[in-house]
Structure formats: structure tokens, C-alpha cells
Design an enzyme around this catalytic site. Structure first.
Site, PDB file in Angstrom:
ATOM      1  N   PRO A 357       9.206  -6.093  -3.734  1.00 30.95           N
ATOM      2  CA  PRO A 357      10.025  -6.094  -4.953  1.00 30.95           C
ATOM      3  C   PRO A 357      10.220  -7.509  -5.488  1.00 30.95           C
ATOM      4  CG  PRO A 357      11.051  -4.783  -3.216  1.00 30.95           C
ATOM      5  CD  PRO A 357       9.924  -5.516  -2.583  1.00 30.95           C
ATOM      6  N   THR A 362       6.045  -4.831 -12.655  1.00 30.21           N
ATOM      7  CA  THR A 362       6.332  -4.100 -13.894  1.00 30.21           C
ATOM      8  C   THR A 362       6.178  -5.001 -15.111  1.00 30.21           C
ATOM      9  OG1 THR A 362       7.886  -2.690 -12.668  1.00 30.21           O
ATOM     10  CG2 THR A 362       8.056  -2.695 -15.071  1.00 30.21           C
ATOM     11  N   SER A 685       1.758  -6.189  16.257  1.00 30.08           N
ATOM     12  CA  SER A 685       1.562  -7.627  16.051  1.00 30.08           C
ATOM     13  C   SER A 685       2.543  -8.492  16.836  1.00 30.08           C
ATOM     14  CB  SER A 685       1.664  -7.958  14.561  1.00 30.08           C
ATOM     15  OG  SER A 685       2.947  -7.674  14.069  1.00 30.08           O
ATOM     16  N   LYS A 728       3.058 -13.268   6.168  1.00 22.36           N
ATOM     17  CA  LYS A 728       3.663 -13.851   7.365  1.00 22.36           C
ATOM     18  C   LYS A 728       3.679 -15.382   7.293  1.00 22.36           C
ATOM     19  CE  LYS A 728       2.470  -9.941  10.353  1.00 22.36           C
ATOM     20  NZ  LYS A 728       1.664  -9.459  11.483  1.00 22.36           N
TER      21      LYS A 728
END
Length: 809
Positions: A357, A362, A685, A728
Site C-alpha cells: 500500500p 491507483t 526464509s 528485504k
């Protein structure tokens, strides 16, 4: 004329009744439920079945006293009594004589009344006959006017030659109040009673006549309105024939159909529906349905297109003006425009922007529409679980409408808009169907030229539409739907990119929204860097924008407070620096982990991927004397638990190389905990992170706090590749950790990492767990004495998770 026989005195059981009056010679049923009334009834049944019935003054009183009962009632005979399942008794009584109460006593829990019978007898005379005839005629007229009385039944019940019986029969069937009926019961003179009944009948007949008159008037008004409507419609028809009125609606619709540019099938369907509409009455429900259908067919664009901007340089400038970075996305848009110039009718493109997000998915769709000169429409699919939201409802349903695809095409008004399907990963299914299955036809370039909406029921061409989907994760999107989309990943922004976005867009935007000028509020670059580091931990810039807005609101308040007399004062002249940011936003929310932490035994720093980007995740290991149990806490998923088991097995297999006794594990408990226990965690991981933490705790060698690591571990100690490398590394960089250990097979993923991140960080690629320990363990730091000596002997090693469920090694 009225003569009284010898008045008879009696002492009988008495029962008060509510909301009813019992008349002589009348059969009346009712329910008995009060205990005192039941006892009076039982006493009467045990004797001559005579009981005195008198009406209560107040029906709401449950246990009436003698003063609460009318003094005149009726002596009745009990004809029938039936005990009901609920304990009440249904009674049918027949009135015998009027009676007046002389005294009331209470015996065995019920009333016993001392009464005087008041019989009445009326001798025949011309006056009596005239009054009887009048009452009979009035009552017949009353029954005819009343809608609640059956004429044949009631007239048969009251037909009698006895004037006394006639007066009581009519009084019993009158729909008047209890008080008025009691008044008639208390009239002992039959002739006087007949006269009073006649008067009441006249009043009630007048009321019924008024009610009927009102009903007739309303009916006539409705008929007049319908007549006027009919005549008006006829006048309109005559005027249309003469060419003096409004244009023929059918002709108007026919012209619109001819000029709409519909496909052959759609035009035939519209013409057929128009013929049906022409033959229907204008006010019928079917007419409204047909008209709405034709309106939708005509409102949807069939041939109108936006004129595209094919100037690549101009499009590039537009994208750069709206968004900073995102070079790969911009390259894909420019490639699309280049193909449009070379191919006349290319297939529509279906792109899917995938990312956390706040990274601009958008808003990027809106920029693409602006760069290409197309219309922009957006549909949010979050929470949609009904297939009809995509395809619409069939016209057989009341209130049916087309689906969101056709509705948005109507809103766009062109056949080639940019169509944004927002939050496509958040659709769900239930008994109403699967909306993602319906989307497969929409998003397939080979099929969407003939998309069929259930409401329109004709093929509609969506091939010219540029569909763009947005999603935070891929695993919730069905695989067949993923196969129809070109996925473009938008990873989180780097610190430098966030500062650039804030300087170019966010500060200006929040100044305008909060009504402050550049003279009122300025941000130094270091202030923005300080806000990014200490007030946000995100992949996008939404929280950064909120913090900027927070400062802008405080400056706006200062401007207003300085105002005097309505005139705007001198500028607030606020400059936000790294030093005064806490004055506006309060204490810092996040600290650089690398700046404050020390090398510790049993504490390793890992890297995780989440739906909102990368995240730094610490792993703690504690060694205790015990019975050989491995406890895993922190809401770890099955895969992560198995990674911990694999890491533990690797350490046990390398015990000799680590300088540990071969049976070191036999008398100790090992507890592995991943903080933020309320948040579920899973994935392979974290394997090398857990392995490094366990090895550190057992060997008493601290793990370097300035090193983060990620990778899957095998039982042989091999380090396997993982996903989300870019996210990461961005998380480590945000946190202030600049040395990262990655699997060797992930070296190819460094091409996606921004150059500034690669330059700022030291990336170590490893193949084996031994290499990880060589890089991560700080052997120069002395061991921590508090850990204590390693136990030497114990029973076989066990393993448990936080719920104490055992796991196999």
C-alpha cells in the site's frame, strides 16, 4: 303498559365480566380465567347452573371489589363449559333476566350476590307496534350499511314478535361502546328501552352514511383523475397526429438507435424491444422495464473513442511530472504507446500493478490515462463476492441493472478508456457465485471483444479498453486470472526516493489542502529525511504524507491565530528542520536498530517479506536446564516451525565442529522466540537466522547486530534461495543495517535493487550455513557468563511449540 310482576329475590354466585355486556335471552360465549371467577363458575355448576354476570366499571382491574362493578347485570344459565389446556374455561351462557344487586358477599374466594330480578312485560298497543316496526326497519338499514355484520345471520337472530326480546337482541348486536350497552341494560321499562334503541340506531346509521359518502367521494375523485389522464393522453395523440405536439417518442428512440453505431445483433435487439414498447400501455410495468433497457443500450458507447496522444516524449513528461521513479512501469507504458503507433488495431493490454500500500498504484493508473489522452474510470473490487457485480442481473429481476463493467463504460462515454480494477486480490466468493471467474472473460484479450452482460444480453466489445488491475499480493488471485495479466511489481521506495517524492509532490499538495503558502511553511531536506527515518516505517509514502499534513495543519492554525480583524497577517514563516520536527510531531516513533543495539548471544536479525513490504525481524534463543525440549513461540506457522527443526538438526550434526559435546542437547531446553508475538509469521526464509541464533546461544558467541540475514536452511547446512530480495534489502536499509547475508542463488535478483541501495550496502552471498556463521558471529566478543555451562548428559532430545505440542526432529 309496563307492569312489574312480583319481584323475586335470589342469592347466587356472581362473576364480574370485562369489556362486554350480557343481555337477557342472548347466547354469549366467553373465556373464564381468574381464580375467583372459576370458583364462582364451579359453584354454579354444582348447583342449578345459575350465575349472575355484571360488567366491571374498569376493565383493567384484575381483582375488582364490589364498588368496581355495575349494580345492574343479568342472571344467566350456564349452557356449556369446556376446560382448555391452559387451565382457562370456555363458557357459553344464556341470559335469563335482568337483576339488580342488593348486596355482595365473599364466600370461598368468590363473590355471592343477593339480587332482585327485574322482569319486564309489555302489553300490545298501537304505540308499541309502531315503535317495534320503527326499530325493525332501522336495524335492517343499519345491518345493510355495516360491513362487519352478516345480514342473513343477524336478521334471523333478532327476528321476534316479543318487543322485550327484540330490544335486547338489537342492543346485543349494535356495534357501540360498553358504556352505551350498559345504559340500555339498566333501562327496565321495555318501551323506553325500545325508544332509546331506535335513537341509537339513527345515530349509528348517520355515521355509516357519512363514512359511505366519504368513500364514494374518494372513489369518484380517483375515477375523475383516471378519466382526465385518459383524455390528456388522447389529446396528446391527436396533437402528435396533427404535428402540433411533442416529437414522437418512438421515432426519437428509432433515430437514436440508427445513430448509436451498435453492432448488428445489438441493433436487432433494440429494434425488437422498441416494437414491443410501441404496443405496450404507457403506464404498464413492462413498459418501464423496456424503456430502461433501451436507455441502457443507447447510453453505452458503441463507436465514440477518445483521441489518443501518441507523442511518446509528451507521455514520458506527463508520467515524470506525476510520479518519481517507477522507471520499469514507465518503460512499459511507453512501449505500449510505441506499439499503438506501429499497429493499427492492437489487442488491449491487461496490466497488474503489484505492490504494498501507498506506492502509487491507483494514482499511476490516472497518470496513464492522462498521458494517453484517454478517459479514466475506476471500480473497487475489495469485498465483492457476487458474480452479478461484474455481469449484472437478468432483466427478469425487479430493479435489475447492468454490472459494474457496463456501468463504468457508460460513465466513461468512450470505447477506449483506461479502466482500473482496484484491489483485485480482495474479491471473495459465496453462494452467489465467483466474481473472479466472471473477470476472466473481461481480462482475456482473446475473448473480451464479445463480453456479454446479463442485463444487456448482447455482445459488447471491450478489446479497445486498457485494463489495469492493482493488488497487494498474488496468492489470493486465482491462477487462471493471474495468467491473463501482465504483472508489474512496484516495490517499496528507498529513503532517497521518499525524500524526492515529498519535496516534489507531497509538501506542495498538503500546502494547498491546508491553505498555507510557501512563505508560511518550508521543509528542509534533512527534516524530511528525519521524518522518513524516525516517524514512518512503510514501503509507500502515505504515513509520510500524513505527518506532513499534521505539520501543515499546525501552521494553518498559527496563521489563523495571528489574524486580526479578518485581514490576513504576515506569513507564518515556519521552517521545519531536523531539530524542530519533534516540536510538531512529538517524540520519535522509530529508532535505528543498528545504532542502539549491541552484539548479543542468541539474538540474530532476520529479514521478512510482508504484504506491506519488507520488515526486519529479530530472533531470540535462550538455553535453560531441562529435559531436552525445543519450544517455539511468536505465532509461527508450520513452515517456520519446520525451519526451526531443520536448523536445530543442523546444529546437532555439527556439534563437534562447534566445540560442543556430542550429547550436549540431552539436559537442556532450547526456547526460540520471534518477537511481536501477536502477529502470525510463516515461511522458510528465517531458517539461517534461527540456525545462527541457536549456534550463538550454544557456543556463547555473540551475533553481530549490524548484520541481517535471510535464507532457507537444509539438514546438510545448504542455504537455498528465497523471494522478496528487493523489499528485504529496502527494509534493512530503512532500519540502518547495511550488511546483509543472502543465498548465492539470489545474486541474480540484485538487478532489481536500486543502484543507491547496492552502493550503500555490503551484500554477502553464501552457499553453506558455515559461511553464514563465519560472517554473522562476532568471535572477538567474550562469551556472556550468565548463560552458564552447557549440560553434559540428559535423556533424548524433545521438541515442542508454544502450545507444548511435540514436534518430530
Amino acid at each position: 303498559m309496563f307492569s312489574k310482576d312480583k319481584l323475586e329475590l335470589k342469592r347466587v354466585p356472581m362473576m364480574p365480566v370485562r369489556e362486554m355486556v350480557i343481555f337477557p335471552q342472548m347466547m354469549t360465549p366467553f373465556i373464564v380465567g381468574r381464580e375467583s371467577s372459576v370458583r364462582a363458575l364451579e359453584d354454579a355448576l354444582a348447583g342449578d347452573k345459575k350465575i349472575f354476570l355484571a360488567t366491571q366499571l374498569d376493565a383493567s382491574v384484575d381483582e375488582p371489589k364490589p364498588k368496581d362493578i355495575h349494580q345492574v347485570g343479568t342472571l344467566a344459565s350456564i349452557v356449556q363449559s369446556v376446560k382448555l389446556p391452559d387451565g382457562n374455561i370456555r363458557v357459553l351462557v344464556e341470559g335469563s333476566e335482568r337483576a339488580k344487586i342488593l348486596a355482595i358477599s365473599t364466600e370461598d374466594g368468590f363473590f355471592r350476590a343477593h339480587i332482585r330480578l327485574m322482569p319486564g312485560r309489555l302489553e300490545t298497543s298501537p304505540q308499541v307496534e309502531q315503535t317495534v316496526s320503527r326499530v325493525t326497519q332501522l336495524f335492517e338499514q343499519y345491518v345493510k350499511l355495516s360491513q362487519s355484520l352478516n345480514y342473513d345471520t343477524v336478521m334471523a337472530a333478532v327476528r321476534s314478535d316479543d318487543p322485550v326480546r327484540l330490544s335486547d337482541s338489537v342492543a346485543q348486536n349494535l356495534q357501540i361502546s360498553v358504556e352505551e350497552k350498559q345504559e340500555l341494560l339498566e333501562m327496565f321499562d321495555p318501551l323506553e328501552r325500545l325508544g332509546r334503541v331506535a335513537d341509537v340506531l339513527e345515530i349509528e346509521i348517520d355515521k355509516l352514511n357519512v363514512e359511505r359518502s366519504v368513500n364514494n367521494r374518494v372513489k369518484r375523485q380517483m375515477e375523475r383523475a383516471q378519466r382526465e389522464y385518459y383524455l390528456n393522453e388522447k389529446i396528446k395523440a391527436i396533437q402528435k397526429e396533427l404535428g402540433r405536439g411533442e416529437k414522437n417518442e418512438v421515432e426519437e428512440l428509432k433515430k437514436k438507435i440508427d445513430s448509436a453505431g451498435m453492432t448488428k445483433d445489438a441493433r436487432e435487439k433494440a429494434t425488437q424491444e422498441l416494437r414491443r414498447l410501441e404496443q405496450m400501455p404507457p403506464m404498464s410495468a413492462e413498459s418501464t422495464v423496456s424503456r430502461n433497457y433501451l436507455d441502457w443500450l443507447l447510453a453505452v458507447p458503441w463507436k465514440k473513442k477518445s483521441k489518443e496522444i501518441r507523442d511518446i516524449a509528451r507521455a514520458h513528461k506527463t508520467l515524470d511530472d506525476d510520479h518519481y521513479g517507477l522507471e520499469k512501469i514507465k518503460e512499459r507504458i511507453l512501449e505500449f504507446l510505441a506499439v499503438r503507433q506501429l499497429v493499427k488495431n492492437p489487442k488491449g493490454s491487461i496490466l497488474c500493478f503489484l505492490g504494498p500500500p501507498g506506492v502509487g498504484k491507483t494514482s499511476l493508473g490516472m497518470s496513464i490515462a492522462r498521458a494517453t489522452g484517454r478517459k479514466f474510470v475506476r471500480v473497487s473490487l475489495g469485498g465483492v463476492r457476487d458474480e452479478a457485480e461484474i455481469r449484472g442481473h437478468r432483466r427478469t429481476y425487479i430493479g435489475a441493472l447492468p454490472g459494474q463493467i457496463i456501468q463504468m463504460m457508460r460513465k466513461a462515454g468512450t470505447t477506449n478508456p483506461v479502466f482500473l480494477l482496484d484491489e483485485v486480490d480482495k474479491m471473495s466468493t459465496d453462494f452467489r457465485g465467483d466474481p473472479s471467474a466472471a473477470l476472466m472473460e473481461v481480462l482475456d484479450p482473446e475473448l473480451n471483444h464479445s463480453f456479454t452482460d446479463h442485463y444487456l444480453d448482447v455482445e459488447y466489445d471491450l478489446s479497445k479498453v486498457m485494463f489495469i488491475c492493482t493488488a497487494n499480493v498474488l496468492h489470493t488471485i486465482p491462477q487462471p486470472l493471474q495468467d491473463r495479466m501482465e504483472v508489474l511489481r512496484l516495490s517499496g521506495y528507498t529513503e532517497q526516493e521518499k525524500i524526492e517524492i515529498a519535496e516534489r509532490y507531497l509538501v506542495k499538495k498538503q500546502r494547498e489542502r491546508n491553505g498555507v503558502s510557501e512563505n508560511d511553511l518550508r521543509f528542509e531536506r534533512e527534516a524530511l529525511r528525519y521524518m522518513v527515518r524516525h516517524y514512518t516505517r512503510e514501503s509507500g509514502v502515505r504515513n509520510l504524507e500524513r505527518e506532513i499534513a499534521n505539520i501543515a495543519r499546525k501552521v494553518a492554525r498559527k496563521v489563523v491565530e495571528q489574524a486580526a480583524g479578518g485581514a490576513r497577517p504576515a506569513p507564518a514563516d515556519v521552517t521545519v528542520t531536523a531539530a524542530n520536527v519533534p516540536d510538531f510531531l512529538g517524540v520519535i516513533k522509530f529508532r535505528d536498530l543498528g545504532a542502539e543495539k549491541k552484539n548479543e548471544v542468541g539474538l540474530a536479525v532476520g529479514l521478512a517479506w510482508t504484504e506491506v513490504g519488507g520488515q526486519v525481524m529479530a530472533t531470540e534463543v535462550s538455553i535453560m536446564e531441562g529435559k531436552g525440549r525445543l519450544t517455539l513461540t511468536g505465532q509461527l506457522g508450520d513452515v517456520m516451525q519446520e525451519s526451526a527443526q531443520a536448523a536445530m538438526s543442523y546444529v546437532r550434526s555439527r556439534a563437534t565442529q562447534f566445540g560442543l559435546p556430542r550429547d550436549f542437547y540431552r539436559r537442556m531446553d532450547i526456547h526460540v522466540h520471534v518477537p511481536e508475538g501477536a502477529i502470525p509469521k510463516d515461511g522458510p526464509s528465517a531458517g539461517i537466522t534461527i540456525g545462527a541464533a541457536i549456534a550463538s546461544a550454544l557456543m556463547k558467541v555473540p551475533v553481530r547486530c549490524d548484520v541481517a540475514m535471510t535464507g532457507e536452511i537444509t539438514l546438510r547446512g545448504k542455504v537455498l534461495p528465497i523471494g522478496g530480495v528487493k523489499e528485504k534489502l529496502l527494509a534493512a536499509h530503512r532500519t540502518g543495517i547495511y550488511t546483509v547475508i543472502l543465498p548465492l542463488d539470489n545474486e541474480k535478483d540484485m538487478a532489481d535493487v536500486p543502484e543507491e541501495i547496492r552502493a550503500a550496502m555490503s551484500i554477502k552471498f553464501v552457499e553453506m550455513m558455515d559461511d553464514v556463521l563465519a560472517l554473522a558471529l562476532d568471535r572477538a566478543t567474550p562469551a556472556v557468563a550468565s548463560q552458564g555451562p552447557v549440560p553434559e548428559v540428559a535423556p533424548a532430545f524433545e521438541s515442542t511449540v508454544s502450545s507444548d505440542k511435540e514436534l518430530a526432529n
